[in-house]
Design an enzyme around this catalytic site. Structure first.
Site, short mmCIF file in Angstrom:
data_model
loop_
_atom_site.label_atom_id
_atom_site.label_comp_id
_atom_site.label_asym_id
_atom_site.label_seq_id
_atom_site.Cartn_x
_atom_site.Cartn_y
_atom_site.Cartn_z
N HIS A 460 0.96 -1.16 -0.16
CA HIS A 460 -0.10 0.14 0.09
C HIS A 460 0.73 1.28 0.09
O HIS A 460 0.27 2.23 0.08
CB HIS A 460 -0.88 0.13 1.19
CG HIS A 460 -2.32 0.57 0.80
ND1 HIS A 460 -2.59 1.50 -0.24
CD2 HIS A 460 -3.52 0.63 1.53
CE1 HIS A 460 -3.74 1.77 -0.19
NE2 HIS A 460 -4.32 1.39 1.06
N ARG A 461 2.17 1.15 -0.01
CA ARG A 461 3.20 2.47 0.03
C ARG A 461 3.09 2.76 -1.31
O ARG A 461 3.10 4.20 -1.58
CB ARG A 461 4.50 2.14 0.48
CG ARG A 461 4.62 1.69 1.84
CD ARG A 461 5.89 1.43 2.09
NE ARG A 461 6.46 0.13 1.40
CZ ARG A 461 7.63 -0.52 1.68
NH1 ARG A 461 8.52 0.08 2.38
NH2 ARG A 461 7.98 -1.39 1.00
#
Length: 489
Positions: A460-461
């Site tokens: 999710h970065r």
């Protein structure tokens, strides 16, 4: 790095090379030569297992094997000499081979002393010298005795015969009181109060129990191990004195224990480090979708009869792999990596497609290089070769390096789906569940259809929910309507 040094004009040494990318050690699985054997340049002399794969090592020169520095089963650091070769045999008497580094000679009184530093034992890479200082007991030499017995047990568990003279120091250093089983010189055995109560409840004399705990402490497992044979042996009967023929009894007791300890090394060690690093570094998000793959299954059946696919294996994984490659082409931002050191997102303009494979040595993830450029027959051939090589245990470290995205097919085990952990350095992994016949609404009617569940985990970065959802939705749409492989590609 250099793996060869010239110790003299006659003898050359071959060092453990770095057969992967930055590997620091490898275990010698098997020697294919023995001292006195003739070897030629390029001949495989041993097989080693690294953190990634099993690899055969060829010798880079001709000669006669003079010395093997390490036995099979030993973990050796990269750069250590593992074999010496006589490159000029017949030019004089060769000196006797030096003792292996792992077995340094010690003086006789120190024979039972524990070696300094950390040495390979049953679990990991050995135990450090204890910093706990115990108050000496009168006339006690229990610690060396317990260490000797534990060493015998350790040797049995490692698959080696226990040294015949291992228990011999017991009667020599013991007082007039005769020793019994694993009791340390007739003194009070080391055990915690709950363990003593357990032994009392089971009617076990702690003096007859072989300790396997640290510093010779008897554990609950030791008591249970001693209680197992006691079921058929009278409790009052004293155990025979620790003579050499009784050494295998320790292994029998250990075998009956309720726990088994397995060394963490090789592929398993690499898996553990990679999964822990990934799980606690990349914030994982997993999304799911259930899809009707009946048309995909029909396409698979048709491709099996296609002459252009002759000689290659056609299965649903092939179409799923192609569907993921098309989805990545439509959403290229998902094919990226997070560079923490430089605080950059690295976009990959190629796809090295990883395929998780279960092997006898553990889970490995080899990848198909430049999978995005391959036609369907080429992709099928690459998948077949990858699976065969993995099953044979011949996957090279290079084949497992540089992956960008991965597929894990948990459906082969009958599992609906899962929440896969990212392969380190990658941004997405697709889990494929079992394909089952289920009731499904098709054209307004409930009909039996082939259905599966997909799960996509992503970092999710660098992958937002929208991007991850688009990739998963595209894969599902292709599997529902395989003609999109043509219209979208």
């Amino acid at each position: 790095m250099t793996t060869m040094t010239e110790t003299s004009a006659r003898f050359r040494e071959f060092k453990m090379p770095d057969v992967g990318e930055g590997l620091t050690e490898a275990e010698i699985l098997k020697w294919f030569v023995q001292p006195g054997d003739t070897v030629t340049d390029g001949q495989v002399v041993c097989e080693v297992e690294t953190a990634k794969a099993a690899v055969e090592l060829p010798i880079p020169f001709d000669g006669v094997v003079h010395e093997l520095r390490f036995p099979e089963g030993t973990t050796v650091d990269v750069g250590q000499v593992i074999i010496a070769i006589d490159v000029a045999p017949g030019s004089g008497d060769a000196p006797a081979p030096a003792a292996a580094p792992a077995q340094e000679p010690v003086e006789e009184p120190e024979a039972e002393a524990e070696p300094k530093g950390r040495t390979p034992v049953l679990v990991g890479y050995g135990v450090a010298e204890s910093s706990t200082k115990r108050r000496p007991r009168k006339g006690a030499t229990a610690a060396p005795e317990a260490a000797a017995v534990a060493a015998a047990v350790q040797a049995e568990l490692n698959g080696h015969a226990a040294p015949a003279a291992a228990p011999a120091p017991a009667p020599a250093s013991a007082p007039a009181v005769p020793a019994q089983g694993g009791a340390p010189d007739g003194g009070r055995p080391l055990a915690k109060p709950p363990v003593r109560k357990l032994a009392k409840d089971l009617g076990i004399d702690l003096a007859t129990v072989v300790p396997t705990g640290k510093d010779g402490v008897i554990t609950r497992e030791d008591v249970h191990a001693a209680a197992a044979p006691a079921a058929t042996t009278p409790v009052a009967a004293p155990a025979p004195s620790p003579a050499a023929p009784e050494a295998p009894a320790a292994a029998v007791a250990s075998d009956s224990a309720r726990e088994t300890r397995i060394p963490v090394k090789g592929v398993r060690k690499a898996i553990a480090q990679a999964m822990v690093g990934s799980a606690f570094t990349a914030p994982h998000v997993t999304e799911f979708v259930t899809v009707d793959v009946t048309r995909t299954m029909k396409l698979v059946a048709e491709l099996k009869e296609d002459k252009d696919m002759a000689g290659v294996r056609v299965n649903p994984l092939l179409i799923i792999a192609k569907a993921l490659l098309v989805a990545i082409k439509r959403n290229p931002e998902v094919n990226a990596a997070w560079d923490e050191a430089n605080q950059e997102i690295v976009q990959k303009h190629y796809v090295n497609l990883g395929i998780a494979a279960a092997t006898p040595r553990g889970l490995i993830v080899p990848n198909i290089k430049d999978a995005h450029d391959k036609t369907l027959p080429q992709l099928a051939a690459a998948l077949g070769e990858l699976v065969t090589t993995a099953r044979d245990g011949k996957t090279s470290p290079a084949a497992m390096a540089g992956g960008t995205v991965t597929i894990t097919n948990v459906g082969v085990f009958g599992v609906d789906t899962g929440t896969p952990i990212l392969n380190p350095g990658e941004s997405a992994i697709l889990a494929v569940g079992a394909i089952k016949l289920q009731p499904w609404v098709h054209k307004g009617k409930v009909k039996p259809r082939q259905v599966t569940t997909l799960a996509l985990s992503f970092d999710h970065r660098l992958v937002d929910g929208e991007l991850g959802s688009k990739v998963l939705a595209d894969v599902a749409a292709i599997l529902e309507q395989p003609k999109r492989l043509i219209t979208w590609a």
